[in-house]
Design an enzyme around this catalytic site. Structure first.
Site, PDB file in Angstrom:
ATOM      1  N   ASP A   1      68.991  14.856  49.138  1.00  0.00           N
ATOM      2  CA  ASP A   1      68.658  13.596  48.847  1.00  0.00           C
ATOM      3  C   ASP A   1      67.869  13.339  48.930  1.00  0.00           C
ATOM      4  O   ASP A   1      67.327  13.019  49.591  1.00  0.00           O
ATOM      5  CB  ASP A   1      70.367  13.467  49.481  1.00  0.00           C
ATOM      6  CG  ASP A   1      70.715  11.840  48.922  1.00  0.00           C
ATOM      7  OD1 ASP A   1      70.444  11.790  47.303  1.00  0.00           O
ATOM      8  OD2 ASP A   1      71.238  10.892  49.242  1.00  0.00           O
ATOM      9  N   SER A   2      68.238  11.684  47.734  1.00  0.00           N
ATOM     10  CA  SER A   2      66.896  10.410  47.904  1.00  0.00           C
ATOM     11  C   SER A   2      66.440  10.397  48.951  1.00  0.00           C
ATOM     12  O   SER A   2      65.985   8.790  49.222  1.00  0.00           O
ATOM     13  CB  SER A   2      67.328   9.788  46.785  1.00  0.00           C
ATOM     14  OG  SER A   2      68.685   8.934  46.658  1.00  0.00           O
TER      15      SER A   2
ATOM     16  N   CYS B   1      72.236  14.899  45.267  1.00  0.00           N
ATOM     17  CA  CYS B   1      72.032  13.508  44.402  1.00  0.00           C
ATOM     18  C   CYS B   1      72.554  14.176  43.293  1.00  0.00           C
ATOM     19  O   CYS B   1      71.776  14.895  42.305  1.00  0.00           O
ATOM     20  CB  CYS B   1      70.113  13.203  44.891  1.00  0.00           C
ATOM     21  SG  CYS B   1      69.611  11.673  44.390  1.00  0.00           S
TER      22      CYS B   1
ATOM     23  N   GLU C   1      74.298   0.057  50.138  1.00  0.00           N
ATOM     24  CA  GLU C   1      73.508   0.601  51.087  1.00  0.00           C
ATOM     25  C   GLU C   1      73.402  -0.933  52.144  1.00  0.00           C
ATOM     26  O   GLU C   1      72.877  -0.739  52.686  1.00  0.00           O
ATOM     27  CB  GLU C   1      72.133   0.198  50.751  1.00  0.00           C
ATOM     28  CG  GLU C   1      71.912   2.454  50.413  1.00  0.00           C
ATOM     29  CD  GLU C   1      71.148   2.555  48.965  1.00  0.00           C
ATOM     30  OE1 GLU C   1      70.008   2.087  49.291  1.00  0.00           O
ATOM     31  OE2 GLU C   1      71.129   4.027  49.528  1.00  0.00           O
TER      32      GLU C   1
ATOM     33  N   CYS D   1      77.795   9.276  41.344  1.00  0.00           N
ATOM     34  CA  CYS D   1      76.332   9.253  41.945  1.00  0.00           C
ATOM     35  C   CYS D   1      76.845   9.279  43.606  1.00  0.00           C
ATOM     36  O   CYS D   1      78.287   9.074  43.512  1.00  0.00           O
ATOM     37  CB  CYS D   1      75.781   7.366  41.746  1.00  0.00           C
ATOM     38  SG  CYS D   1      75.579   6.909  43.252  1.00  0.00           S
TER      39      CYS D   1
ATOM     40  N   HIS E   1      77.189   7.599  45.720  1.00  0.00           N
ATOM     41  CA  HIS E   1      76.975   6.757  46.798  1.00  0.00           C
ATOM     42  C   HIS E   1      78.484   6.090  46.312  1.00  0.00           C
ATOM     43  O   HIS E   1      79.555   5.377  47.263  1.00  0.00           O
ATOM     44  CB  HIS E   1      76.217   5.182  46.489  1.00  0.00           C
ATOM     45  CG  HIS E   1      75.607   5.250  47.063  1.00  0.00           C
ATOM     46  ND1 HIS E   1      74.740   6.673  47.034  1.00  0.00           N
ATOM     47  CD2 HIS E   1      74.466   4.415  48.113  1.00  0.00           C
ATOM     48  CE1 HIS E   1      73.406   6.716  48.083  1.00  0.00           C
ATOM     49  NE2 HIS E   1      73.190   5.337  47.900  1.00  0.00           N
TER      50      HIS E   1
END
Ligand code: DGL
Length: 281
Positions: A9-10, A72, A152, A185, A187
Site C-alpha cells: 500500500d502507499s 491500495c 491518519e 479507499c 482508510h
C-alpha cells in the site's frame, strides 16, 4: 505452500486489508510493504505510482511471496494492469477494486455511489469497471480525500468533526437515491459505521444504502485464488506465523497509527527501498 502473502500500500491504510486476510487465513505468513516515503498516492501522477508499485512488487517477489495483493485503491487503479503483465501469470496478483465491484454487480442495484481519493476518482476506474459488467447501472462518484487525512491524524475519533465531514461530503444530492455505497479507499472501513449511521439518520423514510468496503471481499478472493492454484499453506504449526511489516520511511507516529488500521499495535520495520545501492548481488 509455505510461502508468504505479499501485500503493499502507499502507507499503513492497507493494514485494514492485511488484517482481514490475517483473520481469514490465520495459517498464512504476511509480508507487508507500506510506501510511507511517498504517502499519499492519492495525489501522485499515474507514472510515479506505477514506478513505485513495480519496485515494491520486486521487493515482495525477492521475499518469495506466492501472491501479490495491491492493498491500495489508487495503486490498483493505475498499476494493476502493468503489474499483471509484468508478472505474466507466474505469480497471481489481486487488486482491491475488482472483488468489491463484482460483489456490487451481483446485488443488481440500479444506482450506487463511490467515494475514494482524488486520483482514484479521476481514473474513472470504478464507474468504468461497474458499467462494463452492468451497463445500465447509474453511478455517482465523489472524491472525499479529507477523510484520509482525518483518519491518519486520528481526528476521526472526535465524532463532532467526523460527523461534520461526513455530512459535508455525503449530503451531496447525487447520493440522495443511491442503494449502495462503495468505500473505495483503504482508510474508509475505519469510519464505515459512522457513514452507516449518517444514512440511517438522514433517510428516515427510505432504506439506507448498503455499504460495501473492499477488505472482506479481497480477503475472500485471496483465499479463492490460493485454493484454485493449490498455494494454501497446509502445514500445521502450534505457533502463529510471524508477519513482517516494512515501511519505506519510519516514524513513531506511523507505528502508533497501526492500531487504528490493524486492530492492534504492530512493529514496523524500516526498509529504505528508495535509498538502496545498485549492486548485482
Ligand atoms: N491507500 C490509498 C487508497 O486506498 C489511500 C491513501 C493514499 O492516498 O495514499 O486509495
Amino acid at each position: 505452500m509455505n510461502a508468504p502473502i505479499g501485500i503493499f500500500d502507499s502507507g499503513i491504510g492497507g493494514l485494514t486489508v492485511a488484517h482481514a486476510i490475517a483473520q481469514l487465513l490465520p495459517n498464512e505468513q504476511i509480508i507487508y510493504f507500506g510506501d510511507t516515503a511517498h504517502l499519499p498516492y492519492g495525489d501522485k501522477s499515474a507514472d510515479a505510482i506505477q514506478h513505485y508499485s513495480a519496485k515494491i512488487t520486486d521487493f515482495l517477489l525477492q521475499r518469495n511471496c506466492k501472491i501479490i495483493v495491491i492493498a491500495c485503491n489508487t495503486a490498483s487503479s493505475v498499476a494493476f494492469r502493468m503489474l499483471k503483465n509484468y508478472l505474466a501469470d507466474k505469480t497471481p496478483i489481486i487488486n482491491v477494486i475488482e472483488p468489491v465491484v463484482r460483489a456490487v454487480v451481483n446485488s443488481h442495484f440500479k444506482h450506487v455511489g463511490v467515494i475514494a481519493t482524488k486520483r482514484t476518482i479521476q481514473t474513472n476506474i470504478y464507474p468504468a469497471t461497474l458499467n462494463y459488467l452492468q451497463p445500465d447501472l447509474q453511478i455517482s462518484a465523489l472524491a472525499t480525500h479529507a477523510f484520509v487525512t482525518l483518519i491518519e491524524e486520528n481526528v476521526h475519533k472526535n465524532k463532532k468533526v467526523l460527523d461534520a465531514l461526513i455530512e459535508h461530503y455525503l449530503s451531496n444530492p447525487d447520493f440522495d437515491n443511491i442503494e449502495a455505497l462503495i468505500l473505495g479507499c483503504t482508510h474508509y472501513p475505519i469510519i464505515k459505521h459512522d457513514i452507516e449511521r449518517f444514512f440511517e439518520q438522514h433517510r428516515s423514510n427510505a432504506k439506507a444504502p448498503k455499504i460495501f468496503d473492499s477488505i472482506e471481499t479481497v480477503a475472500l478472493r485471496v483465499k479463492e485464488v490460493l485454493t484454485e492454484r493449490n498455494l494454501l499453506n497446509t502445514e500445521t504449526s502450534n505457533t502463529p506465523p510471524i508477519h513482517h511489516f516494512y515501511v519505506s520511511d519510519y516514524t513513531q507516529a506511523f507505528e502508533q497509527t497501526t492500531e487504528t488500521f490493524f486492530g492492534q499495535k504492530i512493529r514496523l520495520e524500516h526498509f529504505p527501498i528508495w535509498e538502496m545501492p545498485i549492486l548485482d548481488n
